[in-house]
Design a protein around this motif. Structure first.
Motif, short mmCIF file in Angstrom:
data_model
loop_
_atom_site.label_atom_id
_atom_site.label_comp_id
_atom_site.label_asym_id
_atom_site.label_seq_id
_atom_site.Cartn_x
_atom_site.Cartn_y
_atom_site.Cartn_z
N ASP A 190 0.84 -1.19 0.00
CA ASP A 190 0.00 0.00 0.00
C ASP A 190 0.88 1.24 0.00
O ASP A 190 1.95 1.25 0.61
N THR A 217 -2.34 -0.17 -3.69
CA THR A 217 -3.41 0.76 -3.37
C THR A 217 -2.80 2.09 -2.92
O THR A 217 -1.96 2.11 -2.02
N ARG A 242 -7.16 -1.30 6.08
CA ARG A 242 -6.54 -2.12 5.04
C ARG A 242 -6.16 -3.50 5.56
O ARG A 242 -6.12 -4.47 4.82
#
Length: 254
Positions: A190, A217, A242
Motif C-alpha cells: 500500500d 493501493t 486495510r
C-alpha cells in the motif's frame, strides 16, 4: 556485543499473543521515538515496534550507515526475532525504501511480511537521486526546512552540529538508492502520500505497483511531505482498515 534485536528494535508495545506487529521505519534524520505515540492509537492486541538506525538517540555513539544494503541487513536480522507474529512494515520517506528492502530480505529468509505500507516516496525504480549529501551545510538545511522536518533541531547550533552528520548520512542512503526494476513481494503493498508532497508525484507513487504481485493501493492525505504528523489518527485508521481490523480493533483517544 548487543543482540541485533536489542540494538535495532525499540518495542513500544510487546504483548504475549499479538494479532499483528506493526514495525515502523523512520524518515531521513528520524529516530524510533517519532512513532512512540502511535501506541496510544492502536488496539491492545497489535504490538508496536520502531527501528532505531545507528547514530541517533541511544545509538548516538555509533557511526551512521551510508548505504541501503547494510541498513536493510541489520533491520531484517533484528526482525527475525519478532517474526513469530505477522509483521506489518510501515516506512516513511527513506524509511519506505528501507522497509521494502527489509521485506525482501525477510521474504528471502522464509519470513514474508504480512503487509507493506510505504509513505511519501517514489517507487524504487523512479528514485530521483541527488547530490545534497555531498554539498554544503546550508543547502542541506534549506532542504529540511523546505520539507518541514526537524525544525527545532536546526535553530540550536549545538543540536545542529550533532544532527547534521546523521542527516548527511541518511541523505546519502536515499540519494544513492535505486533499482532498475523492483522485485515483486508476495505480500500486499500500500502507498500513502500527502496531496501536497513535492517529493513524490502520484505517478511516482503509483510506480510501487511493480513492488508487489498485485496492484498497489494509493491513499492520499491532506498535507505535504510530513503529512502523517497532522494526520496520525487518519493514517492509523487507514492502516487498520486495510488490514481488516478497523471495526473491532481501532479505538479513538478522546
Amino acid at each position: 556485543m548487543s543482540h541485533p534485536a536489542e540494538t535495532w528494535v525499540r518495542p513500544f508495545r510487546l504483548t504475549p499473543m499479538p494479532r499483528l506487529r506493526l514495525v515502523c521505519f523512520p524518515h531521513a534524520g528520524g529516530s524510533a521515538s517519532f512513532f512512540a505515540a502511535w501506541k496510544e492509537r492502536l488496539p491492545a492486541d497489535i504490538d508496536l515496534l520502531a527501528m532505531q538506525y545507528p547514530g541517533r538517540e541511544d545509538r548516538f555513539n555509533e557511526t551512521p550507515l551510508t548505504g541501503m544494503a547494510p541498513l536493510a541487513e541489520g533491520a531484517a536480522l533484528a526482525l527475525r526475532e519478532f517474526a513469530d507474529a505477522p509483521l506489518v512494515l510501515f516506512g516513511h520517506s527513506l524509511g519506505a525504501a528501507l522497509a521494502y528492502e527489509t521485506a525482501l530480505q525477510l521474504e528471502h529468509a522464509g519470513l514474508s511480511p504480512h503487509h507493506l505500507f510505504v509513505s511519501a516516496l517514489p517507487a524504487p525504480h523512479l528514485q530521483r537521486g541527488g547530490e545534497l549529501h555531498r554539498g554544503d551545510e546550508a543547502a542541506l538545511l534549506d532542504d529540511i526546512r523546505r520539507q518541514g522536518g526537524a525544525s527545532e533541531l536546526l535553530e540550536d547550533a549545538d543540536l545542529r552540529a550533532l544532527f547534521l552528520p546523521i542527516l548527511r548520512a541518511d541523505y546519502q542512503v536515499i540519494e544513492t538508492y535505486r533499482r532498475a526494476r523492483p522485485v515483486a513481494l508476495a505480500c500486499p503493498v500500500d502507498v500513502l502520500l500527502g496531496d501536497r508532497d513535492e517529493e513524490a508525484s502520484s505517478d511516482e507513487a503509483q510506480g510501487w505497483d511493480l513492488a508487489g504481485r498485485q496492484r498497489a493501493t494509493l491513499k492520499r492525505f491532506p498535507g505535504g511531505h510530513f503529512y502523517l504528523v497532522g494526520q496520525r489518527t487518519a493514517v492509523i485508521e487507514h492502516l487498520l482498515c486495510r488490514l481488516g481490523h478497523a471495526e473491532t480493533l481501532f479505538r479513538e483517544i478522546a
